[in-house]
Write a protein that holds these residues in place. Sequence first.
Motif, mmCIF file in Angstrom:
data_model
loop_
_atom_site.group_PDB
_atom_site.id
_atom_site.type_symbol
_atom_site.label_atom_id
_atom_site.label_comp_id
_atom_site.label_asym_id
_atom_site.label_seq_id
_atom_site.Cartn_x
_atom_site.Cartn_y
_atom_site.Cartn_z
ATOM 1 N N GLU A 1 0.844 -1.196 0.000
ATOM 2 C CA GLU A 1 0.000 0.000 0.000
ATOM 3 C C GLU A 1 0.882 1.250 0.000
ATOM 4 O OE1 GLU A 1 -3.241 0.045 2.770
ATOM 5 O OE2 GLU A 1 -3.427 -2.125 2.769
ATOM 6 N N PRO A 2 1.532 1.564 -1.128
ATOM 7 C CA PRO A 2 2.517 2.657 -1.158
ATOM 8 C C PRO A 2 1.946 4.043 -0.901
ATOM 9 C CG PRO A 2 2.120 1.818 -3.372
ATOM 10 C CD PRO A 2 1.411 0.894 -2.423
ATOM 11 N N GLU A 3 0.649 4.231 -1.081
ATOM 12 C CA GLU A 3 0.039 5.551 -0.860
ATOM 13 C C GLU A 3 -0.494 5.711 0.563
ATOM 14 O OE1 GLU A 3 0.327 7.857 -3.232
ATOM 15 O OE2 GLU A 3 1.410 6.288 -4.315
ATOM 16 N N THR A 4 -0.421 4.680 1.363
ATOM 17 C CA THR A 4 -0.987 4.721 2.716
ATOM 18 C C THR A 4 0.015 5.275 3.716
ATOM 19 O OG1 THR A 4 -2.486 2.883 2.249
ATOM 20 C CG2 THR A 4 -1.985 3.286 4.558
ATOM 21 N N VAL A 5 -0.495 6.069 4.647
ATOM 22 C CA VAL A 5 0.271 6.507 5.809
ATOM 23 C C VAL A 5 -0.090 5.555 6.944
ATOM 24 C CG1 VAL A 5 0.686 8.347 7.493
ATOM 25 C CG2 VAL A 5 0.270 8.922 5.076
ATOM 26 N N PHE A 6 0.904 4.821 7.432
ATOM 27 C CA PHE A 6 0.718 3.904 8.557
ATOM 28 C C PHE A 6 1.226 4.615 9.800
ATOM 29 C CE2 PHE A 6 1.594 1.412 4.761
ATOM 30 C CZ PHE A 6 0.502 0.562 4.732
ATOM 31 N N PHE A 7 0.384 4.752 10.802
ATOM 32 C CA PHE A 7 0.837 5.389 12.032
ATOM 33 C C PHE A 7 0.611 4.440 13.188
ATOM 34 C CE2 PHE A 7 -3.422 6.746 10.966
ATOM 35 C CZ PHE A 7 -4.144 6.675 12.141
ATOM 36 N N GLY A 8 1.400 4.626 14.238
ATOM 37 C CA GLY A 8 1.316 3.687 15.339
ATOM 38 C C GLY A 8 1.643 4.330 16.670
ATOM 39 N N GLU A 9 1.409 3.549 17.704
ATOM 40 C CA GLU A 9 1.620 3.980 19.080
ATOM 41 C C GLU A 9 2.596 3.000 19.728
ATOM 42 O OE1 GLU A 9 -3.104 5.146 19.091
ATOM 43 O OE2 GLU A 9 -2.416 3.237 19.885
ATOM 44 N N VAL A 10 3.702 3.543 20.231
ATOM 45 C CA VAL A 10 4.695 2.719 20.905
ATOM 46 C C VAL A 10 4.799 3.225 22.339
ATOM 47 C CG1 VAL A 10 7.100 1.977 20.927
ATOM 48 C CG2 VAL A 10 5.932 2.322 18.758
ATOM 49 N N GLU A 11 4.734 2.309 23.280
ATOM 50 C CA GLU A 11 4.753 2.696 24.679
ATOM 51 C C GLU A 11 5.931 3.626 24.975
ATOM 52 O OE1 GLU A 11 3.727 0.506 28.872
ATOM 53 O OE2 GLU A 11 4.852 -0.614 27.379
ATOM 54 N N ALA A 12 5.640 4.759 25.611
ATOM 55 C CA ALA A 12 6.668 5.745 25.933
ATOM 56 C C ALA A 12 7.556 5.216 27.051
ATOM 57 C CB ALA A 12 6.025 7.060 26.347
ATOM 58 N N PRO A 13 8.865 5.208 26.861
ATOM 59 C CA PRO A 13 9.765 4.663 27.884
ATOM 60 C C PRO A 13 9.614 5.324 29.255
ATOM 61 C CG PRO A 13 10.941 4.937 25.826
ATOM 62 C CD PRO A 13 9.593 5.567 25.634
ATOM 63 N N VAL A 14 9.289 6.609 29.271
ATOM 64 C CA VAL A 14 9.230 7.338 30.535
ATOM 65 C C VAL A 14 8.206 6.755 31.517
ATOM 66 C CG1 VAL A 14 7.592 9.096 29.691
ATOM 67 C CG2 VAL A 14 9.161 9.649 31.553
ATOM 68 N N HIS A 15 7.129 6.155 31.017
ATOM 69 C CA HIS A 15 6.105 5.580 31.880
ATOM 70 C C HIS A 15 5.946 4.068 31.702
ATOM 71 C CE1 HIS A 15 4.486 9.861 31.936
ATOM 72 N NE2 HIS A 15 4.839 9.597 33.179
ATOM 73 N N ALA A 16 6.828 3.451 30.950
ATOM 74 C CA ALA A 16 6.711 2.015 30.678
ATOM 75 C C ALA A 16 7.157 1.199 31.887
ATOM 76 C CB ALA A 16 7.562 1.643 29.474
ATOM 77 N N PRO A 17 6.540 0.054 32.137
ATOM 78 C CA PRO A 17 6.994 -0.831 33.217
ATOM 79 C C PRO A 17 8.428 -1.317 32.986
ATOM 80 C CG PRO A 17 4.871 -1.567 32.346
ATOM 81 C CD PRO A 17 5.342 -0.445 31.475
ATOM 82 N N ASP A 18 8.806 -1.467 31.710
ATOM 83 C CA ASP A 18 10.161 -1.876 31.353
ATOM 84 C C ASP A 18 10.725 -0.835 30.374
ATOM 85 O OD1 ASP A 18 12.493 -3.045 30.406
ATOM 86 O OD2 ASP A 18 11.608 -5.043 30.151
ATOM 87 N N PRO A 19 11.308 0.257 30.900
ATOM 88 C CA PRO A 19 11.783 1.332 30.031
ATOM 89 C C PRO A 19 12.810 0.875 28.989
ATOM 90 C CG PRO A 19 11.743 2.066 32.313
ATOM 91 C CD PRO A 19 11.468 0.589 32.323
ATOM 92 N N ALA A 20 13.677 -0.059 29.353
ATOM 93 C CA ALA A 20 14.692 -0.529 28.406
ATOM 94 C C ALA A 20 14.039 -1.226 27.214
ATOM 95 C CB ALA A 20 15.682 -1.461 29.100
ATOM 96 N N MET A 21 13.015 -2.034 27.481
ATOM 97 C CA MET A 21 12.296 -2.710 26.395
ATOM 98 C C MET A 21 11.576 -1.696 25.515
ATOM 99 S SD MET A 21 11.401 -5.262 24.636
ATOM 100 C CE MET A 21 11.777 -6.752 25.509
ATOM 101 N N ALA A 22 10.974 -0.693 26.132
ATOM 102 C CA ALA A 22 10.285 0.346 25.368
ATOM 103 C C ALA A 22 11.277 1.098 24.477
ATOM 104 C CB ALA A 22 9.560 1.295 26.307
ATOM 105 N N GLU A 23 12.471 1.377 24.985
ATOM 106 C CA GLU A 23 13.516 2.034 24.182
ATOM 107 C C GLU A 23 13.922 1.149 23.000
ATOM 108 O OE1 GLU A 23 14.814 4.954 24.117
ATOM 109 O OE2 GLU A 23 14.385 5.831 26.087
ATOM 110 N N ARG A 24 14.037 -0.158 23.232
ATOM 111 C CA ARG A 24 14.394 -1.068 22.136
ATOM 112 C C ARG A 24 13.314 -1.073 21.046
ATOM 113 N NH1 ARG A 24 16.420 -4.152 26.377
ATOM 114 N NH2 ARG A 24 14.692 -5.629 26.403
#
Length: 197
Positions: free
Chosen positions: A96-119
């Motif tokens: 789908e070359p014309e599609t904008v795919f957007f997403g949500e990735v857990e923010a490290p600052v409030h994540a239970p595992d900040p290192a995993m969120a950074e990865r």
Amino acid sequence: MELRIPTHEQLRIVYQRDLKAAFPAAELKSLAAMERMWREGLYAPYCLFDGEQIVGEAFLWLGHPGWALLDHLCVASDARNGGIGAMILRSLLETEPETVFFGEVEAPVHAPDPAMAERRLGFYTRNGLRVAGYDTEIFGVHYQTLYLANRPVADGELMAEHQYVYQRVFTPEKYQKYVKIPRDPHAAPGRQVAWEQ
């Protein structure tokens, strides 16, 4: 390998095998909700097939034509660390070359595992996703917003489509209670609740 839509039975298998193992309850819709949204034309559960074996998934929550929220990106446990996630992202843009795919990735600052969120953030940015200028909070989980597209996208345009995806499915009351797009950068996250709340 080929990115394509699975059968309903294949969706049920990968939901149990991959998604339930990889995502906490606050980030995962029920299988029934996914199937209902798929029937209603609001969801596209792409799977990456290696022959007849599914090695990963990219589930899209559809917005206006040309816009899709990357709801879940997952790789089967026996196929991890082999470049499958990157291949899925490349395949989405090829499919789908014309599609904008957007997403949500857990923010490290409030994540239970900040290192995993950074990865996770590192994986997405290494694979071409851009960080948007606003964060979200969905069901008490603080997320950073990223997007994958063949063009730059202004934050205002992206935010409007991001809001639309949720407003299209949730009642105004549910949206007001559980969805913050954008989230106040100075606020503490709310209490996490299951997606089906």
